[in-house]
Every structure is written in C-alpha cells, then in structure tokens.
Enzyme design. Structure first.
Site, PDB file in Angstrom:
ATOM      1  N   ASP A  93      -6.761   7.673  -3.645  1.00 40.96           N
ATOM      2  CA  ASP A  93      -5.525   7.303  -2.886  1.00 40.96           C
ATOM      3  C   ASP A  93      -4.791   6.679  -3.848  1.00 40.96           C
ATOM      4  O   ASP A  93      -4.778   5.579  -4.561  1.00 40.96           O
ATOM      5  CB  ASP A  93      -5.828   6.524  -1.455  1.00 40.96           C
ATOM      6  CG  ASP A  93      -4.448   6.345  -0.697  1.00 40.96           C
ATOM      7  OD1 ASP A  93      -3.872   7.258  -0.383  1.00 40.96           O
ATOM      8  OD2 ASP A  93      -4.222   5.241  -0.621  1.00 40.96           O
ATOM      9  N   GLU A 128      -4.131  11.163  -5.911  1.00 42.57           N
ATOM     10  CA  GLU A 128      -2.676  11.310  -5.660  1.00 42.57           C
ATOM     11  C   GLU A 128      -2.095  10.867  -7.027  1.00 42.57           C
ATOM     12  O   GLU A 128      -2.110   9.420  -7.373  1.00 42.57           O
ATOM     13  CB  GLU A 128      -2.157  10.613  -4.502  1.00 42.57           C
ATOM     14  CG  GLU A 128      -2.524  11.238  -3.118  1.00 42.57           C
ATOM     15  CD  GLU A 128      -1.932  10.117  -2.014  1.00 42.57           C
ATOM     16  OE1 GLU A 128      -1.419  10.912  -1.183  1.00 42.57           O
ATOM     17  OE2 GLU A 128      -2.418   9.209  -2.029  1.00 42.57           O
TER      18      GLU A 128
END
Ligand code: CA
Length: 662
Positions: free
Chosen positions: A345, A374
């Site tokens: 993340d 990400e």
C-alpha cells in the site's frame, strides 16, 4: 501496581550498563543484529526481548487474560547490547499474556504488546505466549506453493474477505472469515459455484487479500456488523481477529489463516497479502511510539508528523531498524504462513533501498514470490523524490511492479472526477494511453509517451513490473463508473463495455488484476470510497453470477486464452518490442494490434486484437489472408472458434473486441 501512578519514583535501575537516552541522529541509534524476536517460548522458560535503545527502564507485565484483569507480575527487564532489553522467566508460560512498558523522556509510555508480537489476545492489546507449532493445521508440513514459471503467468484477483463471502446466497458457512476460503464445492441457490470453486472456475492464479494483518478499526469483541478495508495497521505480524472464528484464543486466527492458505494452495492458487507498512492506525498510542519514540516515523521540519499517507503519519523505511522491520515482517509471513507475494500500500512512501532489500530477502527464500505496489503516495513524502519507491523509479527496482493508472484512466476516466469518462465512454484522445497499457508500460517504438507524464517515454523496464487493471477496491468499481460516465446508457451497453474493458486488461502485456466481482459486473451502488460501508454495498451478490453469466463466461474465456497463448504474456520487454505491433486504425476510440512472429510456445500465427469503443462497427486493415475468429461482439469461443474471414480487413462490432488469428 501501575507505573503511571508512581511518577515521583525513579525508574527502577535494573543493571549496571551505562545508558544513553538520546542520540545525535536516528543514524546513530544502535542496530540490533540477528533475528528480531520479542518472545521465544519453550516449555521450561520464555525469553522476552525489546529493542528500546532510548529507554531508561522497561517493565514486562504478565497477565492471565488477553483483556481486563490486573497484571499478575510486573518485572523489570535488563538492558543489554544495542538497545536490547531482555528477561528470561523460568517455567511454562504458555497461555499467559504480556505487555511491555517503556520509561523514557521522564515518563512511562504506556503498555504495548511490542512491535513484533506474533500472537495477541482480543483487539491486539496484549501479546500472547504461545507455541507456534500448536497453530499448524493437519497437513501443513506438506503444504507447497503452486508452481509458477514466470511472473508473466500471474493473473491477480483482488478480494476483501467480507465482500467475497458475506452474501447468504454464497452457500458458505463461515461467511466473512478466513475459513470461508477453506470451503470447497459451495454453490449459490442457482447452482453456480461460489467461493474457492468460483476462483478455480474463473482461472485466476493469485488471490490478493485486502489487509488481513491485525488492524484496529474493528472491535473484535463485538458481534454486530462492522466493516472496514483494514488500512489501519495495529500488529503487523498477527492475522486480524475479526476474520477468525474466535478472536479471544490467540492460536485460532493463526491456525485459520494457515488453513486458508493451505486450501488455496491445494486449489492451485497463490496468496498475496496487502501490506501497509507506510503508516499505522495510531501514533502516540501506537506500538512504535510506545517503544522507541520518534524512530519509526518521519517528521516535518516544524516537528509535526509527516503525513504523506493521508492517515496521520508516515513511517521512515530508510532508517536501519525500520527497514529491517519491514524485511523481517514479510519474510515471517512467507515462512510461517506460506504467503506467496505482497501488494505494498502506498509503496511510494517507502524508499527504494528498502524495497530492494525486501526483493533480495524474498529471492533468497523463493524468487517466484511476487511484489507490487502503489507507486504513489497520498501526499508528498519527507524523503527526496529520487529515493522513493514510486512508479517513475520502478526501473531501479527489478522484480517489483507498480499499478498503472495510465491504463486504468485511459479506459474508465481520470482519478478524482468520477463522472468523466475516457475510452470506454467513447471519448477520443485516450488511444495512446491504451497502447501504452497494452505494451505493459515498457519503452516501445509505437508508444513513445507516457500519457500522463510527457517527460517520460516509459516507466517499466519489464512488462512484469506493470499491473494492468481498470478497477480495484478504491474508487468506483467498473460497473458504477460506467453508469456515472454514461448516464444514458442501457444495461446491455454497459455489459458490452465491461467486457471490452477486461479484454484490454487481459490482453495487456502487463500483469492483469481483476477486482473481485467485476467478472460478475458487481456494483457498489455508486459508493466510491466504501471502506466502511455496509455489506449491502460491499458484498458480492452471488445471484449476479446467474444474471451476468455471459460476462463471467467471457472473462473466464479471456483468462483461458491468456493462459494458453504465451503471445499475450511475453514477459520480456525485448520480446514485446519484437512481436507486438500496433495497427494504425485512422479512427478515434479504436486500438488495434497484432502479435506476430510466434513467440516461443505460441501456436497462433499473427494474432489480431481490435478494441472498438465506438457505437458503430469498424473495419481494420490487416495483411491479406484467412483469419480464424475466437472473440467477436461480446462472445469468445476458444474451442470451436466463431468462424473465419478471408480478406484484407477485419470487422469489430460496436463497443466490443475482436480477436482473430491466422
Ligand atoms: Ca484487530
């Protein structure tokens, strides 16, 4: 006895070691070498340790219960080398719970289970003394990862536990639990396979689980409805209690997580964990701050917590012990739980060095473990841009992939404006972004520009560093986005576009990711940020597998085609440049390409793919010949095909894909 009510008393001196409680910089903090363990159990003694180099005293508190009640013993720990505090306690402590309390800066910081707890009681506030061997389900020693030849073979399926199984019509007993993914042969009332059987039928290779480590937003002691995505980490090395059948008994969540992994592995499916080392749910009250204040987080020049995560703090992966922490944590999940990969993340908050250290450590265990993340952050991290593990720096991180917002946005429309569409909505100007995504984000002579970043010609060095997707848990899911961007569209038109979108994703040279339920055209009633929305919004209604069986079969067919035909997943930038050629269409809202020259293992010659988002049929020029059609106008048939066409043009029906080969 409570340390906090004895503020006038000097901390108990526990050894003759000179102590340093402050350091010139975080670089000067001593580094604890060797395995970072806080509790090592044997039946005759338990050894407790805590890395707390700024502490002047550390107490260990023992409890009979995971919650409530008073400490049965409060024992001072001894200060040792490199900031490590230790304590050996003789006897069999199995079944006991413990916390640490650190004294520094003139005060006791408050109880914490430590930063490395591997078992906890209810709500993760106290760590537990357990024997991890007790948590292995029967057959665990025989558990093996399903084979994976290349990262290019991966097809990801992103899933929240509760979304996947909460619908009563899933036929699953342990709905919303880890054990839901251990129930085989489950069906909906209409006879369609659900649960793990559905995943096998669909053909995906990896399940990507939304946060399954212990997070704080759900009160594990309450039975009534609670929902959260779980991006609020509490204990990084323990499974979340609310997904277990008994969050009070520390062994249960561990055993059930392992049962889930084992059943998925038996089904031929690998398991990816979504990890969020970039921030924690709590700061001052959290485990890091209560152990080594300041060390685990970055700060702004004005002394406030740096907040690139948008969640109140950002961790400082570049510091030696934070990097070690992240590396050891992922290795632990691989070795203890047999996890097969990680989705980071807001990976763009971490530094490149840490991500390379993660890759290196996982390579030593098994180089087929996949890492992606990400490649961005919600804000601007407090570290120079050239040090960050962002998408633009992916070329410096071999073996690590990032999500492509270019392919996503070229298909569905931009981030931050849900009513604005793009290619799927029939808007011109997104063809270049689509081509970039089809090529897997690599440098290619016909995709000279990253659509959103004209200064870059590409960002992925290899197509396996590029995650292709059109929707995920964030933002509107695809069905909702089609509704907002095409308010006048009919259901059948949107169904056609759903298929067209997934055709682009699954014929991209990047690694495809499907959001759970998109293959059934699930929607979320227009809720874009459903992180704590009720099941009525988030749960996949399994009746959709009947209603949209046609879409399911289509996506299943695309997956089967990708798996059977290596031309769609060459996995190497040089091969993609050699075998992938875009065909000029002379039209807006149409992208066409051919995969020619038969890369190794490919049986089809000269594969043509046409993606037509126009509301009218088109004809695309191809080399003269006879073409066998496998996909046309929303139908796909790998076995029998859909007929042949001879000539120098191939047609594509409105808002659909055409795939043919010679
Ligand atoms: Ca929890």
């Amino acid at each position: 006895m409570d340390e906090n009510v004895k503020k006038t008393r000097k901390p108990i001196e526990t050894s003759g070691h000179p102590r340093q409680t402050s350091y010139a910089s975080y670089d000067n903090y001593p580094v604890h070498e060797g395995n970072w363990e806080e509790m090592v159990y044997t039946p005759v003694a338990t050894r407790f340790s805590l890395w707390a180099p700024t502490a002047v005293a550390v107490n260990l508190r023992l409890y009979h219960s995971g919650h409530g009640g008073k400490a049965t013993r409060i024992l001072p720990m001894q200060s040792g080398e490199n900031g490590l505090w230790t304590l050996n306690i003789d006897g069999n402590l199995k079944g006991m719970y413990y916390t640490f309390n650190v004294h520094t800066g003139g005060k006791w910081l408050g109880e914490t289970p430590g930063v490395m707890a591997k078992a906890v009681g209810i709500n993760g506030n106290r760590a537990a003394v357990i024997d991890l061997r007790d948590t292995n389900p029967q057959g665990w020693d025989k558990d093996r990862r399903p084979p994976l030849h290349s990262f290019s073979d991966i097809i990801l399926y992103e899933m929240h536990h509760r979304d996947f199984s909460m619908d009563p019509q899933s036929g699953i007993s342990q709905r919303g639990k880890f054990l839901a993914l251990t129930e085989e042969d489950k069906r909906s009332p209409w006879g369609d396979k659900t649960g793990i059987g559905h995943l096998k039928e669909l053909g995906i290779t990896h399940v990507h689980l939304l946060p399954s480590f212990d997070f704080s937003s759900i009160n594990e002691s309450k039975a009534q409805f609670q929902y959260n995505w779980g991006y609020d980490p509490q204990n990084y090395n323990v499974p979340e209690g609310s997904y277990s059948t008994d969050p009070y008994t520390p062994e249960t969540r561990i055993r059930e997580f392992k049962q889930m992994v084992m059943t998925l592995h038996k089904a031929g499916i690998r398991v990816v964990m979504d990890v969020a080392y970039n921030h924690t749910a709590q700061t001052l009250e959290g485990n890091f701050e209560r152990t080594v204040p300041g060390y685990f987080y970055r700060k702004a020049p004005d002394g406030t917590w740096a907040n690139a995560s948008g969640c109140g703090n950002e961790t400082a992966s570049e510091r030696a012990m934070v990097r070690r922490y992240i590396v050891q944590s992922v290795c632990y999940w691989v070795q203890e739980y047999h996890v097969d990969g990680f989705r980071f993340d807001q990976m763009g908050i971490h530094d490149i060095g840490t991500m390379l250290a993660v890759r290196h450590a996982l390579d030593r265990i098994d180089p087929t473990l996949y890492i992606y993340g990400e490649g961005w952050a919600a804000g601007t991290p407090r570290l120079p841009a050239d040090k960050l593990a962002t998408k633009n720096n992916i070329r410096h991180m071999p073996g690590i992939a990032a999500f492509s917002d270019e392919l996503r946005d070229s298909l569905r429309g931009p981030f931050g404006n849900d009513s604005c569409g793009a290619f799927l909505a029939g808007m011109p100007g997104h063809e270049a972004g689509l081509r970039f995504g089809i090529a897997g984000g690599i440098s290619h002579p016909q995709t000279s520009v990253v659509p959103t970043q004209p200064e870059l010609s590409s960002w992925a060095a290899q197509p396996t560093q590029f995650i292709s997707y059109v929707s995920c848990h964030d933002d509107l899911c695809l069905a909702d986005r089609l509704k907002t961007t095409l308010p006048a569209s009919t259901p059948s038109e949107r169904a056609a576009l759903q298929k067209l979108a997934e055709t682009a994703v699954l014929t991209s040279q990047g690694v495809p990711l499907i959001f759970a339920g998109d293959e059934l055209m699930r929607d979320k009633q227009g809720v874009a940020n459903s992180y704590r929305s009720p099941d009525s919004i988030n749960a996949i209604p399994w009746k959709l597998k009947r209603e949209h069986n046609d879409i399911f079969r289509y996506i299943q067919g695309l997956i089967a085609m990708r798996k059977a035909h290596p031309a769609f997943r060459m996995g190497d930038a040089g091969l993609v440049r050699k075998h992938l050629q875009f065909i000029p269409t002379g039209l807006d809202n149409a992208v066409a390409f051919r995969l020619w020259g038969k890369p190794a293992g490919e049986e089809w010659e000269n594969i043509i793919v046409i993606l037509n988002a126009n509301r009218f049929p088109i004809q695309i020029p191809v080399s003269q010949g006879t073409y066998h059609i496998v996909c046309s106008n929303g139908c796909i048939d790998l076995e029998n095909g859909l007929g042949s066409i001879s000539g120098s043009h191939l047609p594509a029906a409105p808002q659909s894909a055409m795939i043919a080969h010679q």
